[in-house]
Design an enzyme around this catalytic site. Structure first.
Site, PDB file in Angstrom:
ATOM      1  CG  HIS A 146      27.888  -9.721  21.464  1.00 39.01           C
ATOM      2  ND1 HIS A 146      27.754  -9.934  22.814  1.00 39.01           N
ATOM      3  CD2 HIS A 146      29.002  -8.939  21.336  1.00 39.01           C
ATOM      4  CE1 HIS A 146      28.735  -9.327  23.462  1.00 39.01           C
ATOM      5  NE2 HIS A 146      29.499  -8.703  22.592  1.00 39.01           N
ATOM      6  CG  HIS A 150      26.731 -17.314  27.984  1.00 44.09           C
ATOM      7  ND1 HIS A 150      28.091 -17.313  28.155  1.00 44.09           N
ATOM      8  CD2 HIS A 150      26.342 -16.019  27.893  1.00 44.09           C
ATOM      9  CE1 HIS A 150      28.510 -16.060  28.185  1.00 44.09           C
ATOM     10  NE2 HIS A 150      27.487 -15.261  28.024  1.00 44.09           N
ATOM     11  CG  ASP A 164      21.073 -10.435  25.722  1.00 44.63           C
ATOM     12  OD1 ASP A 164      21.273  -9.297  26.161  1.00 44.63           O
ATOM     13  OD2 ASP A 164      21.933 -11.094  25.110  1.00 44.63           O
TER      14      ASP A 164
HETATM   15  N1  COA Z   1      18.560 -22.029  20.611  1.00 44.79           N
HETATM   16  C1  COA Z   1      18.573 -23.295  20.137  1.00 44.79           C
HETATM   17  N2  COA Z   1      19.639 -24.098  20.187  1.00 44.79           N
HETATM   18  C2  COA Z   1      20.751 -23.595  20.741  1.00 44.79           C
HETATM   19  C3  COA Z   1      20.817 -22.308  21.279  1.00 44.79           C
HETATM   20  C4  COA Z   1      19.664 -21.531  21.199  1.00 44.79           C
HETATM   21  N3  COA Z   1      19.648 -20.276  21.675  1.00 44.79           N
HETATM   22  N4  COA Z   1      22.032 -22.087  21.775  1.00 44.79           N
HETATM   23  C5  COA Z   1      22.740 -23.196  21.569  1.00 44.79           C
HETATM   24  N5  COA Z   1      21.968 -24.095  20.951  1.00 44.79           N
HETATM   25  C6  COA Z   1      22.349 -25.449  20.564  1.00 44.79           C
HETATM   26  C7  COA Z   1      23.069 -25.413  19.233  1.00 44.79           C
HETATM   27  O1  COA Z   1      22.187 -25.529  18.151  1.00 44.79           O
HETATM   28  C8  COA Z   1      23.968 -26.606  19.382  1.00 44.79           C
HETATM   29  O2  COA Z   1      23.192 -27.773  19.184  1.00 44.79           O
HETATM   30  P1  COA Z   1      23.824 -29.048  18.431  1.00 44.79           P
HETATM   31  O3  COA Z   1      24.973 -29.473  19.301  1.00 44.79           O
HETATM   32  O4  COA Z   1      22.679 -29.992  18.369  1.00 44.79           O
HETATM   33  O5  COA Z   1      24.269 -28.528  17.095  1.00 44.79           O
HETATM   34  C9  COA Z   1      24.353 -26.574  20.843  1.00 44.79           C
HETATM   35  O6  COA Z   1      23.279 -25.921  21.505  1.00 44.79           O
HETATM   36  C10 COA Z   1      25.658 -25.837  21.106  1.00 44.79           C
HETATM   37  O7  COA Z   1      25.521 -24.533  20.595  1.00 44.79           O
HETATM   38  P2  COA Z   1      26.674 -23.671  19.939  1.00 44.79           P
HETATM   39  O8  COA Z   1      26.073 -22.753  18.919  1.00 44.79           O
HETATM   40  O9  COA Z   1      27.798 -24.545  19.485  1.00 44.79           O
HETATM   41  O10 COA Z   1      27.177 -22.864  21.167  1.00 44.79           O
HETATM   42  P3  COA Z   1      28.031 -21.567  21.099  1.00 44.79           P
HETATM   43  O11 COA Z   1      28.844 -21.528  22.303  1.00 44.79           O
HETATM   44  O12 COA Z   1      28.750 -21.429  19.804  1.00 44.79           O
HETATM   45  O13 COA Z   1      26.900 -20.429  21.084  1.00 44.79           O
HETATM   46  C11 COA Z   1      25.542 -18.657  21.604  1.00 44.79           C
HETATM   47  C12 COA Z   1      26.633 -19.590  22.114  1.00 44.79           C
HETATM   48  C13 COA Z   1      25.238 -17.628  22.668  1.00 44.79           C
HETATM   49  C14 COA Z   1      26.028 -17.929  20.341  1.00 44.79           C
HETATM   50  C15 COA Z   1      24.277 -19.494  21.298  1.00 44.79           C
HETATM   51  O14 COA Z   1      23.823 -20.114  22.469  1.00 44.79           O
HETATM   52  C16 COA Z   1      23.207 -18.657  20.672  1.00 44.79           C
HETATM   53  O15 COA Z   1      23.229 -18.426  19.451  1.00 44.79           O
HETATM   54  N6  COA Z   1      22.226 -18.155  21.470  1.00 44.79           N
HETATM   55  C17 COA Z   1      21.179 -17.316  20.945  1.00 44.79           C
HETATM   56  C18 COA Z   1      21.652 -15.875  20.808  1.00 44.79           C
HETATM   57  C19 COA Z   1      21.831 -15.227  22.137  1.00 44.79           C
HETATM   58  O16 COA Z   1      20.977 -15.299  23.003  1.00 44.79           O
HETATM   59  N7  COA Z   1      22.952 -14.510  22.273  1.00 44.79           N
HETATM   60  C20 COA Z   1      23.272 -13.763  23.475  1.00 44.79           C
HETATM   61  C21 COA Z   1      24.392 -14.402  24.195  1.00 44.79           C
HETATM   62  S1  COA Z   1      24.649 -13.671  25.765  1.00 44.79           S
END
Ligand code: COA
Length: 376
Positions: free
Chosen positions: A223, A262, A313
């Site tokens: 987050h 996201h 971010d």
């Molecule tokens: N880096 C690498 N791969 C990523 C990614 C990232 N930042 N964000 C998503 N993915 C990939 C996941 O590994 C997943 O791949 P798969 O289908 O092969 O397993 C796919 O994209 C879907 O991701 P998922 O984690 O299910 O999406 P989510 O909706 O649960 O997660 C976040 C959203 C924001 C938690 C996620 O994108 C993330 O962890 N980002 C990095 C942290 C971040 O920047 N947070 C700030 C958010 S504003």
């Protein structure tokens, strides 16, 4: 199959509508984010953080007179109570700055309970005004310094923060860049920290408990903590070529790339181009020609390889770095901004409260009988 096994579930509540809100909408139509109906692009072009704070809390934009009075109110409220200063002094110098924010807010709840305030706006305004001074007082105290008097008199939060941090009145472009970033971080509907605040508020717990819980939720790297991790990632690479190769390897290793992806937006985060533009202006201002090409190479590789885009971010991190803000202060700045959205949501939750209490799908053992080891 048991009853509970037939209940629908959604990992991380993705796509679940968990309630009504009139504060903000995001992700409906590509690139959309509005606060009380105003587009983020419009606000970050024409408004200021203090106007956005008023808008989020009170529902309508302030008049000129209301804005002037509000700026004066926030400025007057910036002085920390002496006992809060004593508590901040006790927090070790090497603590996480998010822990400083959390502890300071929690203690504020002891000093100024809601019952001794005129109305809920007063509670929120006081907290909005004090979060910046809390962090900077603690930071400067451990450096043997104090907040300059002139910083306390700055008309905006952005001006106060930069003046207190750097000990001098900020360059107007830098102040405006921070103001824009505070506006872009201010609200984002049912994100994890806001939902935490609403859940706590729904139990009829007090405002400070809800905000303290929200600060804890925001600190996590999935987050708000992502802005600090994004800068650490960018700083690992010296050239765009290094970055491209390094990110490709990280993706191959299934590493998470901070500042990308996201839960709500499918093709782009509308806050990212805004902070990208400001990063470009600031890089020029501070004559940093290396960092942004590296960041842009990371973004291009992420899009080419995974169709993942930078979220709010990523370029906030480069902008903060160019502003001379230490990395551990990035997520606390997010708190200083998002307190406005959290407060609006706490009030909205209270106005039409229903205890937030979902159900789980049970995956444990079938019913069984306890075998006593001893006679009760
Ligand atoms: N880096 C690498 N791969 C990523 C990614 C990232 N930042 N964000 C998503 N993915 C990939 C996941 O590994 C997943 O791949 P798969 O289908 O092969 O397993 C796919 O994209 C879907 O991701 P998922 O984690 O299910 O999406 P989510 O909706 O649960 O997660 C976040 C959203 C924001 C938690 C996620 O994108 C993330 O962890 N980002 C990095 C942290 C971040 O920047 N947070 C700030 C958010 S504003």
């Amino acid at each position: 199959m048991s009853d509970t096994a037939t209940k629908k579930k959604s990992g991380g509540l993705a796509g679940i509508v968990a309630g009504d809100s009139s504060i903000c909408v995001c992700g409906v139509g590509d690139h959309s984010l509005t606060y009380r109906g105003y587009a983020i692009e419009d606000l970050t072009e024409h408004a200021t953080f203090e106007e956005v704070a008023w808008l989020l809390l009170r529902g309508e934009a302030p008049s000129r007179g209301e804005l002037e009075a509000y700026r004066l109110k926030l400025r007057t409220l910036r002085r920390l109570p002496e006992s809060l200063k004593r508590v901040l002094e006790l927090i070790p110098h090497d603590s996480s700055m998010m822990d400083v924010m959390r502890t300071g807010t929690s203690f504020l709840g002891n000093l100024e309970p809601e019952t001794c305030k005129k109305d809920h706006f007063d509670v929120a305004d006081h907290t909005i005004a004090l979060l910046g001074p809390m962090l900077l007082y603690w930071n400067l105290y451990h450096l043997g310094k104090s907040i300059p008097e002139a910083a306390l008199n700055e008309p905006s939060l952005a001006g106060f923060f930069l003046h207190a941090l750097h000990g001098k009145s900020p360059d107007p472009a830098v102040r405006r860049a921070l103001d824009v970033s505070l506006m872009s971080y201010a609200e984002h509907e049912f994100n994890a920290s806001t939902f935490t605040a609403r859940t706590i508020a729904s139990t009829l717990a007090d405002y400070y408990s809800a905000v303290t819980g929200a600060i804890g939720a925001l600190s996590g790297p999935l987050h708000g903590g992502a802005n600090e991790k994004a800068l650490e990632l960018i700083q690992r690479f010296n050239t765009p070529e290094d970055a491209k190769a390094g990110i490709a390897k990280m993706l191959k290793d299934k590493d998470l790339i901070m500042g990308f992806g996201h839960r709500v937006y499918a093709t782009g985060d509308p806050r990212s181009p805004i902070m990208h533009e400001w990063s470009k202006k600031l890089a020029e201002l501070v004559d940093n020609t290396e960092m942004l090409p590296v960041a842009e190479a990371i973004a291009k590789t992420m899009w080419d390889e995974k169709k993942l885009f930078p979220n709010a971010d990523f370029y906030s991190a480069t902008a903060y770095h160019f502003m001379g803000i230490p990395t551990p202060m990035f997520t606390p700045l997010f708190v200083m901004s998002r307190i406005t959205g959290w407060s609006a949501h706490i009030f909205e939750q209270r106005a039409n409260n229903k205890l937030i209490r979902p159900i789980s799908r049970y995956t444990g053992p079938e019913p069984r009988t306890w075998a006593p080891l001893e006679q009760a």
